[in-house]
Design a protein around this motif. Structure first.
Motif, PDB file in Angstrom:
ATOM      1  N   ASP A   1       6.901  41.663  45.323  1.00 31.54           N
ATOM      2  CA  ASP A   1       5.804  40.836  44.820  1.00 31.54           C
ATOM      3  C   ASP A   1       5.871  40.818  43.286  1.00 31.54           C
ATOM      4  O   ASP A   1       6.465  41.706  42.679  1.00 31.54           O
ATOM      5  CB  ASP A   1       4.473  41.440  45.292  1.00 31.54           C
TER       6      ASP A   1
ATOM      7  N   ASP B   1       1.211  44.988  46.696  1.00 29.51           N
ATOM      8  CA  ASP B   1      -0.032  45.757  46.584  1.00 29.51           C
ATOM      9  C   ASP B   1      -1.168  45.215  47.442  1.00 29.51           C
ATOM     10  O   ASP B   1      -2.192  45.854  47.577  1.00 29.51           O
ATOM     11  CB  ASP B   1      -0.480  45.820  45.119  1.00 29.51           C
TER      12      ASP B   1
ATOM     13  N   MET C   1       2.914  40.084  40.962  1.00 30.61           N
ATOM     14  CA  MET C   1       1.738  40.731  40.369  1.00 30.61           C
ATOM     15  C   MET C   1       1.515  42.082  41.049  1.00 30.61           C
ATOM     16  O   MET C   1       1.071  42.141  42.192  1.00 30.61           O
ATOM     17  CB  MET C   1       0.498  39.845  40.585  1.00 30.61           C
TER      18      MET C   1
HETATM   19 CA    CA Z   1       0.159  41.333  44.169  1.00 27.57          CA
END
Ligand code: CA
Length: 228
Positions: free
Chosen positions: A52, A9, A54
């Motif tokens: 990823d 993100d 998180m």
């Molecule tokens: Ca992240």
């Protein structure tokens, strides 16, 4: 061309990864949240996923767990930011194949990607289908069945059992397993082999604590015995 899916993100990291991988000749797709990434990985065929931890909507641990649960065996390289995450990844129940800690250099990441892709290519050349007891493994399709039911082996587990089968009835040393399955360019502890063997036994043995096929040889390594 090998296809890689990046689920990340943070835009700056995502763009840098995309650029580097495209320069190396990979076809790259991306998703910026966990749910989107999960559905893309289920719908299309990728050779590797960079994931990823998180992430919005669904975290990387859950994405990884659900992919493996759905029987998807492509290698997963996790991106982590914290040491607690590393411990969890190393717990291995998730089914991730490797991880890189942020911040990482593009060179380090590319080396891991190449090692993982090389690892999944190795088995195809030698054994196609191998049966033992009530287990049948198709190394070309990356499908494994026990009692005719699909079992979810990760890419690493396929390589691991392929290597043991290749040398069946012979003892293979932990270090040879590390070199062959993990590759020289990846740093892992010999204990990691034991952890992965124990996961593999849970999936293929009838009675994992008393294995019939993957036999431990104290202080040396392992031996695959098919009993045929
Ligand atoms: Ca992240």
């Amino acid at each position: 061309m090998e296809k890689i899916l990046i689920i990340e993100d943070e835009e700056s990291i995502l763009m840098a990864l995309e650029d580097n991988l495209k320069l190396e000749g990979y076809e790259v797709s991306s998703a910026m949240d966990g749910l989107k990434g999960l559905s893309m990985a289920k719908e299309q065929r990728f050779d590797l996923i960079i994931l990823d931890i998180m992430l919005p909507e669904m975290d990387g641990f859950e994405v990884c767990r659900q992919l493996r649960q759905a029987g998807i065996t492509m290698p997963i390289l996790m991106l982590t930011a914290k040491s607690q995450e590393v411990e969890k990844i190393l717990g291995l129940e998730l089914g991730a194949d490797d991880y890189v800690t942020k911040p990482f250099s593009p060179r380090e990441l590319l080396a891991r990607v190449k090692a993982l892709l090389r690892r999944i290519k190795l088995p195809q050349k030698e054994i196609h289908i191998f049966k033992f007891g009530d287990v049948e493994i198709d190394f070309k399709k990356y499908e494994a069945r026990k009692k005719r039911k699909l079992i979810n082996l990760t890419a690493l587990e396929f390589s691991l059992i392929h290597f043991l089968i290749k040398y069946k009835d012979q003892v293979v040393q932990r270090n040879s397993i590390l070199d062959e399955v993990w590759g020289n360019d990846v740093f892992v502890q010999p204990r990691t082999v034991d952890k992965h063997i124990s996961e593999l036994r849970k999936k293929i043995e009838d009675d994992p604590p008393n294995p019939k096929y993957i036999i431990g040889v104290r202080n040396i390594g392992y031996k695959f015995v098919s009993g045929e």
